[in-house]
Scaffold this motif. Structure first.
Motif, PDB file in Angstrom:
ATOM      1  N   UNK A  41      71.873 128.401  11.723  1.00  0.00           N
ATOM      2  CA  UNK A  41      72.535 128.168  10.597  1.00  0.00           C
ATOM      3  C   UNK A  41      73.536 128.580   9.970  1.00  0.00           C
ATOM      4  N   UNK A  42      73.856 129.733  10.239  1.00  0.00           N
ATOM      5  CA  UNK A  42      74.702 130.183   9.513  1.00  0.00           C
ATOM      6  C   UNK A  42      75.988 130.166  10.388  1.00  0.00           C
ATOM      7  N   UNK A  43      76.239 129.759  11.126  1.00  0.00           N
ATOM      8  CA  UNK A  43      77.211 129.110  11.762  1.00  0.00           C
ATOM      9  C   UNK A  43      77.717 127.942  11.251  1.00  0.00           C
ATOM     10  N   UNK A  59      74.579 121.194  -0.357  1.00  0.00           N
ATOM     11  CA  UNK A  59      74.488 120.012   0.084  1.00  0.00           C
ATOM     12  C   UNK A  59      75.304 120.802   1.248  1.00  0.00           C
ATOM     13  N   UNK A  60      75.633 121.829   1.930  1.00  0.00           N
ATOM     14  CA  UNK A  60      75.757 122.575   3.074  1.00  0.00           C
ATOM     15  C   UNK A  60      74.032 122.710   3.369  1.00  0.00           C
ATOM     16  N   UNK A  61      72.871 123.166   2.887  1.00  0.00           N
ATOM     17  CA  UNK A  61      71.801 123.507   3.476  1.00  0.00           C
ATOM     18  C   UNK A  61      71.326 122.134   3.402  1.00  0.00           C
ATOM     19  N   UNK A  62      71.453 121.708   2.845  1.00  0.00           N
ATOM     20  CA  UNK A  62      70.893 119.642   2.830  1.00  0.00           C
ATOM     21  C   UNK A  62      70.955 119.017   4.564  1.00  0.00           C
ATOM     22  N   UNK A  63      72.433 119.033   4.668  1.00  0.00           N
ATOM     23  CA  UNK A  63      73.754 118.480   5.597  1.00  0.00           C
ATOM     24  C   UNK A  63      73.015 119.406   6.747  1.00  0.00           C
ATOM     25  N   UNK A  64      72.596 120.284   6.945  1.00  0.00           N
ATOM     26  CA  UNK A  64      71.913 121.685   8.146  1.00  0.00           C
ATOM     27  C   UNK A  64      70.821 120.997   8.425  1.00  0.00           C
ATOM     28  N   UNK A  65      70.188 120.161   7.568  1.00  0.00           N
ATOM     29  CA  UNK A  65      68.772 120.540   7.462  1.00  0.00           C
ATOM     30  C   UNK A  65      68.545 119.231   7.901  1.00  0.00           C
ATOM     31  N   UNK A  75      66.689 125.976   6.118  1.00  0.00           N
ATOM     32  CA  UNK A  75      67.829 126.603   6.379  1.00  0.00           C
ATOM     33  C   UNK A  75      68.119 127.845   5.637  1.00  0.00           C
ATOM     34  N   UNK A  76      68.344 127.778   3.928  1.00  0.00           N
ATOM     35  CA  UNK A  76      68.154 128.443   3.387  1.00  0.00           C
ATOM     36  C   UNK A  76      67.777 130.105   3.489  1.00  0.00           C
TER      37      UNK A  76
END
Length: 128
Positions: A41-43, A59-65, A75-76
């Motif tokens: 997830x960090x990558x 937004x980044x966390x939402x998209x990765x999720x 994710x966070x």
């Protein structure tokens, strides 16, 4: 729910082998082991931030999720765990960005931002 075409664009960018290799090398330079929960997830976050596909951390966390089929909060939490378990991250990240950091400075947003900027502009890294 994200538009499927847009989500597939994110998925394609996150699967790009050269992007993944670059972001993985950056995380390893900071002491984040690839076997830690949250390292992938960090990558992903570094790639999304570095390619400027996303405008903010939520937004980044939402998209990765959405891509990984987990909740943004998970994710966070996973990214925070990987960072907290990184061996020598304070000294390593300080050396990479040429800024004296303390343990209190280290959090997911700072790590993603610094490594994402280096991902985008490798000349910013001292080891480049």
């Amino acid at each position: 729910m994200e538009n499927k075409n847009v989500l597939s664009e994110y998925t394609a960018v996150l699967a790009d082998p050269s992007f993944r290799l670059t972001a993985e090398k950056l995380t390893m330079k900071c002491g984040v082991r690839s076997d830690l929960k949250g390292s992938k997830c960090l990558v992903d976050a570094i790639i999304l931030y570095g390619t400027e596909l996303c405008s903010g951390f939520c937004e980044i966390y939402r998209i990765i999720g959405e891509v990984r089929h987990i909740k943004p909060k998970s994710v966070m939490r996973e990214i925070s765990y990987a960072i907290s378990q990184a061996f020598g991250i304070v000294d390593r990240l300080s050396n990479i960005v040429d800024v004296t950091l303390t343990q209190n400075d280290i959090h997911s947003g700072l790590v993603i931002a610094y490594l994402g900027k280096i991902f985008k502009h490798p000349d910013l890294a001292l080891y480049a």
